[in-house]
Design an enzyme around this catalytic site. Structure first.
Site, PDB file in Angstrom:
ATOM      1  N   TRP A 114       0.821  -1.218   0.000  1.00 53.79           N
ATOM      2  CA  TRP A 114       0.000   0.000   0.000  1.00 53.79           C
ATOM      3  C   TRP A 114       0.856   1.270   0.000  1.00 53.79           C
ATOM      4  CZ3 TRP A 114      -4.188  -1.384   4.309  1.00 53.79           C
ATOM      5  CH2 TRP A 114      -4.905  -2.512   3.882  1.00 53.79           C
ATOM      6  N   LYS A 115       2.153   1.122   0.121  1.00 54.97           N
ATOM      7  CA  LYS A 115       3.074   2.273   0.150  1.00 54.97           C
ATOM      8  C   LYS A 115       2.563   3.325   1.144  1.00 54.97           C
ATOM      9  CE  LYS A 115       4.258   1.316  -4.601  1.00 54.97           C
ATOM     10  NZ  LYS A 115       5.111   1.662  -5.700  1.00 54.97           N
ATOM     11  N   GLU A 138      12.026   1.679  -4.035  1.00 54.34           N
ATOM     12  CA  GLU A 138      11.923   3.058  -3.517  1.00 54.34           C
ATOM     13  C   GLU A 138      12.868   3.267  -2.343  1.00 54.34           C
ATOM     14  OE1 GLU A 138       7.663   2.902  -3.229  1.00 54.34           O
ATOM     15  OE2 GLU A 138       7.634   2.743  -5.417  1.00 54.34           O
ATOM     16  N   GLU A 172      11.427  -6.876  -9.310  1.00 57.49           N
ATOM     17  CA  GLU A 172      10.640  -5.706  -9.677  1.00 57.49           C
ATOM     18  C   GLU A 172      11.498  -4.758 -10.513  1.00 57.49           C
ATOM     19  OE1 GLU A 172       7.248  -4.891  -6.788  1.00 57.49           O
ATOM     20  OE2 GLU A 172       9.028  -4.114  -5.826  1.00 57.49           O
ATOM     21  N   GLY A 190       1.483  -2.971  -6.280  1.00 55.01           N
ATOM     22  CA  GLY A 190       1.366  -1.655  -5.663  1.00 55.01           C
ATOM     23  C   GLY A 190      -0.001  -1.063  -5.917  1.00 55.01           C
ATOM     24  N   GLY A 191      -0.100  -0.235  -6.952  1.00 56.14           N
ATOM     25  CA  GLY A 191      -1.326   0.523  -7.217  1.00 56.14           C
ATOM     26  C   GLY A 191      -2.603  -0.299  -7.187  1.00 56.14           C
TER      27      GLY A 191
HETATM   28  C1  PEP Z   1       5.375  -2.032  -5.852  1.00 54.19           C
HETATM   29  O1  PEP Z   1       5.032  -1.140  -5.099  1.00 54.19           O
HETATM   30  O2  PEP Z   1       6.192  -2.879  -5.439  1.00 54.19           O
HETATM   31  C2  PEP Z   1       4.814  -2.082  -7.202  1.00 54.19           C
HETATM   32  C3  PEP Z   1       5.140  -3.078  -7.985  1.00 54.19           C
HETATM   33  O3  PEP Z   1       3.968  -1.070  -7.567  1.00 54.19           O
HETATM   34  P1  PEP Z   1       2.991  -1.038  -8.873  1.00 54.19           P
HETATM   35  O4  PEP Z   1       2.233  -2.331  -8.880  1.00 54.19           O
HETATM   36  O5  PEP Z   1       2.118   0.146  -8.664  1.00 54.19           O
HETATM   37  O6  PEP Z   1       3.874  -0.923 -10.073  1.00 54.19           O
END
Ligand code: PEP
Length: 255
Positions: free
Chosen positions: A13-14, A100, A170, A237-238
């Protein structure tokens, strides 16, 4: 997806949600994945909502992860959280070296390795994140970059600890950009990582380690990615901020 490995779908969820939103999202995820059964699911909320989210999900099918930890047990580390603090909140997984953290906060691969070791020592499951930037990829450095991140991330672990570590591949250029790696591109790097695990820790270990893919995973691309032989789940993520989308991704695991 290898037959030995159970798919793990985790939602990062960041720095999103507020307390009420985190509780509501946790409740909705808990309800929408309750019937799936043959897949591991985790949510990874902001640290300040971990306690509220673990309370909502206690005893259910959805585990809770943390986005970060500090490798020290305690001390003068203002703003940081130790593994025992996370354990006391009912957390099971912890992200180590999310891109990040590496690229915005300057965490080195060696420091990420300290986090992975601390997670194991404290009884959490580390999710070691690795991935190349677009510049790395364009320069043909993808394998060198992820190999360094993998080797330093797993340094000093024995094979049993490596087996109990989740790896998340990733590509940085795919995170939050809407630009997903193709299934073939992702599979190529996953196979490279598994081959590297095999040469360092042996066939049984390499066959057991779960390697998730992360980077703009959505309901409409999840099934094809998860069908790849070395992709054992997704770090989302999103799309994890919407319970229905996240549940569709979890439901896309191979039969
Ligand atoms: C993540 O936060 O690890 C990620 C992969 O984000 P997203 O799915 O938004 O690219």
């Amino acid at each position: 997806m290898g037959t030995l490995r159970r798919c793990l779908i985790a939602g990062n969820w960041k720095m999103h949600t507020d307390r009420a939103g985190a509780v509501a999202l946790a409740e909705a995820v808990g309800q929408s994945v309750a019937e799936l059964g043959d897949v591991d699911v985790a949510v990874i909320p902001p640290a300040c909502f971990l306690e509220a989210v673990t309370a909502v999900l206690a005893g259910g099918a959805v585990a809770v992860g943390a986005q970060n930890l500090h490798p020290a047990e305690k001390g003068a580390f203002t703003g940081e959280i130790s593994v025992s603090m996370l354990r006391s909140l009912g957390v099971r997984y912890v992200l180590c070296g999310h891109s990040e953290r590496r690229h915005v906060f300057g965490e080195s691969s060696a420091f990420v390795g300290e986090k992975v070791r601390a997670a194991h020592a404290g009884g959490l499951v580390p999710v070691l994140c690795v991935g190349e930037t677009l510049e790395d990829r364009d320069a043909g450095r993808t394998e060198a970059v992820v190999a360094e991140q993998l080797d330093l991330g797993l340094a000093s672990l024995d094979a049993a600890q490596v087996e109990a570590t989740v790896i998340a591949y990733e590509p940085v250029w795919a995170i939050g950009t809407g630009r997903t790696a193709t299934p073939a591109q992702a599979q190529e790097v996953h196979a490279f990582l598994r081959a590297r695990l095999l040469s360092a820790y042996g066939a049984a270990c390499a066959a057991a380690v779960r390697i998730q893919y992360g980077g703009s995973v959505k309901p409409d691309n999840a099934a094809e990615l998860l069908a790849q032989p070395d992709i054992d789940g997704a770090l989302v993520g999103g799309a994890s901020l919407d319970a229905a989308s996240f549940a569709k991704i979890a439901a896309a695991r191979p039969a």
